[in-house]
Scaffold this active site. Structure first.
Site, mmCIF file in Angstrom:
data_model
loop_
_atom_site.group_PDB
_atom_site.id
_atom_site.type_symbol
_atom_site.label_atom_id
_atom_site.label_comp_id
_atom_site.label_asym_id
_atom_site.label_seq_id
_atom_site.Cartn_x
_atom_site.Cartn_y
_atom_site.Cartn_z
ATOM 1 N N HIS A 178 55.091 84.099 88.605
ATOM 2 C CA HIS A 178 55.943 84.831 89.569
ATOM 3 C C HIS A 178 55.537 84.545 91.021
ATOM 4 C CE1 HIS A 178 57.007 87.332 86.023
ATOM 5 N NE2 HIS A 178 55.712 87.255 85.783
ATOM 6 N N SER A 234 57.458 67.312 115.156
ATOM 7 C CA SER A 234 58.672 67.925 115.673
ATOM 8 C C SER A 234 58.868 67.444 117.101
ATOM 9 C CB SER A 234 58.521 69.445 115.648
ATOM 10 O OG SER A 234 59.394 70.027 116.596
ATOM 11 N N LYS A 254 53.597 70.977 115.040
ATOM 12 C CA LYS A 254 54.213 70.827 113.721
ATOM 13 C C LYS A 254 53.791 69.555 112.995
ATOM 14 C CE LYS A 254 57.693 72.904 112.351
ATOM 15 N NZ LYS A 254 58.089 74.025 111.530
ATOM 16 N N GLU A 261 60.291 67.541 101.131
ATOM 17 C CA GLU A 261 61.590 68.234 101.220
ATOM 18 C C GLU A 261 62.720 67.328 100.749
ATOM 19 O OE1 GLU A 261 61.708 70.897 105.045
ATOM 20 O OE2 GLU A 261 60.375 69.207 105.352
#
Ligand code: ARG
Length: 487
Positions: free
Chosen positions: A181, A302, A308, A315
Site C-alpha cells: 500500500h 530545469s 532540479k 517518466e
C-alpha cells in the site's frame, strides 16, 4: 457546411463524366482489368510503402526462397532463377545504401521490389510471382520481421537482466523499507527488490519465446487464399526460411494475425513491468525519499529551477507504456470481426507493431542505463527501513518461536507494544525490556536481536525471502542460467 469541389469523384457537379479520371494510367500490375488509374486519394490511402519499407530484408529473403523453390520444382528455369536471385541481391544492396526509389503508386514494398526487379532483369522478373500472392507474401514477411524483433527484444531484456543482477549483487545486504500500500511494511534488501524485476523480465522473455514458437510457421505458398494448382513445395520454403513447418490451412495462413497480437500482448505486459520500475525510480529519486540518485546521463535539468534533477527517462518509460497498450488495442480492434481471408484492413497491422517495438526497445535500453548508473543512498535506506515499526512482525514471530504462542496472539502482543512505543514517539528498540514486559511478561532480553532491520532481513531465509544470503544465491542461479543461453 460549404463543400469544396470533389476532385476525386468520377463526375462533375453537373453530372458530366470527369475527363481527368480516364487519363490516369492503369496500374502496371493489374492493368489488364483496369481502363483507368486510381484517384490521388485512392493512391494515398492505399499506399503502405511509407512504413512497410521496413520489411525489405524479409521481403527479399522470402522472394529468394520462393525463387529457389520455383527452380527446383521446374516452374521456372535455372537461368531465370539465377537472374532473379542476382537482381534481388542488387536490390537488397541498393536499399541498404538508401537508394530505394519510393513511388506511392507502387503501394507497398512487395511491388517496389518487383518493379525494380523488372527494371533490372526484364522479363524473368514477371515469373517470380508464380504461385504467390501479396497476401501470403506479406504474411511471410511480417512473420519473419516479428521473429527478428523478438530476438532483438530478447537480447535487450537479457542485457537488462545482466545489469539488474550486477546491481542486486552489489546491494544484496543493503536494507530498505519494503512497502505494501506504499506504506512501510517490513525491511527488505535493495538487492532483493531488484531481483524481483529479474524474475519479471524473465517471464517477459519466456512469453516472447512462446510467441516465437507459435508464429514460426510458413504462410508462403498459401497464395491469395486457396493455395495453388502449380506443383510447389511449401516444405522447402519453410525450411529455407527457418520456419518449423508450412501453415496447414491456406485461408488461415493469409488471414491470421494472432502472431502479431501475441507479440503485442507480450510487449504490453513487459512495458507494464518496466513502467512499474520506472515509477519506483521516480518515487525513489524524489527529495522526499532520496532512496537513490540517478546519474547525470539519465536525468535532465530545469530551464528555470536550478536545483532540479528530473528523472525524465523514467517518466518516459512510464509514459510510453500507454502507446504500447494502445498499439495492442489498435490491432485487436482492427482484426475484430474481419471475415476470412485477407482484407485490406490488415495492412493496418504493421504500424502498431513497429511503434510498439521502437518504443519498447528504447524503454528496455533506458532502464538498463538507469539501473546500471544509479547509486543507492544506503544511510537513507537504512534509516527509512526502520521507520514505521517495520520490525513489528519480527517481534510477533519471536513470540511464536520462543514462547510457542499462536500467531494471532503474538500479533496482538506486538500490536500493543507498537502502540506503547508510538505513544512515547519512540522506535521499538528504544523501549526498555521492563516496558515490553508490561505487555507480555515472558519476553526476554534477546528480543532486541530481532528488532534491528539488519537482523530482520538476515532472518528471512525462507525460500524466496529477502535475506542477503538468499539474494546472493538467486544472483548466482540467474547468472548460471543466462550463461547457458545461446548467444
Ligand atoms: N500492402 C499489403 C498489406 O500490407 C500487401 C497485401 C496486399 N494484398 C492485396 N490483396 N491487395 O496488407
Amino acid at each position: 457546411m460549404a463543400r469544396t469541389p470533389d476532385k476525386t469523384s468520377s463526375r462533375t457537379k453537373q453530372g458530366k463524366p470527369r475527363p481527368a479520371a480516364t487519363k490516369r494510367a492503369a496500374n502496371s500490375m493489374w492493368g489488364g482489368r483496369f481502363a483507368a488509374g486510381p484517384a490521388a486519394i485512392m493512391t494515398e490511402i492505399n499506399a503502405s510503402i511509407g512504413f512497410d519499407r521496413r520489411l525489405y530484408r524479409q521481403d527479399i529473403a522470402g522472394s529468394q526462397a520462393h525463387c529457389r523453390m520455383l527452380v527446383k520444382q521446374g516452374l521456372i528455369s535455372a537461368a531465370e532463377g539465377k537472374k532473379i536471385a542476382a537482381g534481388l541481391e542488387t536490390i537488397l544492396r541498393e536499399i541498404e545504401a538508401g537508394k530505394l526509389r519510393i513511388d506511392p503508386k507502387l503501394e507497398d514494398i512487395h511491388m517496389h521490389v518487383e518493379a525494380r526487379l523488372a527494371e533490372l532483369i526484364g522479363e524473368p522478373a514477371g515469373r517470380l510471382h508464380t504461385a504467390r500472392s501479396r497476401n501470403d507474401q506479406v504474411a511471410t514477411d511480417f512473420r519473419l520481421w516479428v521473429r527478428d524483433a523478438i530476438d532483438r527484444m530478447d537480447a535487450g531484456l537479457a542485457a537488462l537482466q545482466a545489469v539488474l543482477l550486477a546491481r542486486a549483487e552489489e546491494y544484496a545486504a543493503t536494507v530498505m523499507p519494503g512497502f505494501t500500500h506504499l506504506q512501510a511494511a517490513q525491511p527488505v534488501t535493495f538487492g532483493h527488490h531488484l531481483m524481483a524485476y529479474v524474475e519479471m523480465t524473465g517471464r517477459d522473455r519466456s512469453r516472447l519465446q512462446d510467441a516465437r514458437v507459435r508464429l514460426n510457421e510458413n504462410p508462403l505458398g498459401a497464395a491469395a487464399l486457396a493455395g495453388t494448382s502449380l506443383p510447389i513445395d511449401r516444405h522447402m520454403t519453410a525450411k529455407d526460411l527457418g520456419f518449423a513447418a508450412p501453415m496447414a490451412n491456406s485461408l488461415d495462413a493469409v488471414s491470421d494475425r494472432d502472431f502479431a497480437l501475441e507479440f503485442l500482448s507480450a510487449m504490453a505486459i513487459c512495458a507494464v513491468h518496466l513502467s512499474r520500475l520506472a515509477e519506483e525510480i521516480v518515487i525513489w529519486t524524489s527529495a522526499q525519499f532520496r532512496f537513490v540518485t540517478l546519474s547525470d546521463a539519465f536525468t535532465t535539468g530545469s530551464s528555470i529551477m536550478p536545483q532540479k534533477r528530473n528523472p525524465d527517462a523514467a517518466e518516459l518509460v512510464r509514459g510510453k507504456v500507454g502507446r504500447v497498450i494502445g498499439d495492442l488495442n489498435a490491432l485487436l480492434i482492427t482484426m475484430k470481426g474481419l471475415p476470412l481471408a485477407y482484407g485490406k484492413d490488415m495492412q493496418e497491422d504493421k504500424e502498431p507493431v513497429f511503434d510498439a517495438v521502437d518504443s519498447l526497445e528504447l524503454c528496455v535500453a533506458a532502464c538498463a542505463g538507469m539501473i546500471g548508473d544509479l547509486r543507492a543512498n544506503a544511510p537513507v535506506l537504512q534509516a527509512a527501513a526502520g521507520e514505521g515499526y517495520t520490525t513489528a512482525t519480527d517481534l510477533a514471530d519471536w513470540c511464536v518461536r520462543k514462547l510457542n504462542m499462536p500467531f494471532r496472539n503474538a500479533h496482538h502482543v506486538a500490536g500493543r507494544i507498537v502502540r506503547l512505543a508510538e505513544s512515547q514517539d519512540k522506535p521499538l528498540e528504544a523501549l526498555t525490556l521492563a516496558e515490553m514486559q508490561t505487555v507480555e511478561p515472558r519476553i526476554t532480553r534477546d528480543i532486541f536481536a530481532v528488532l534491528g532491520v539488519a537482523n530482520s532481513v538476515k532472518s528471512r531465509v525462507s525460500y524466496g525471502g529477502t535475506a542477503p544470503a538468499n539474494v546472493k544465491k538467486q544472483v548466482a542461479r540467474w547468472r548460471a542460467r543466462l550463461a547457458k543461453e545461446p548467444r
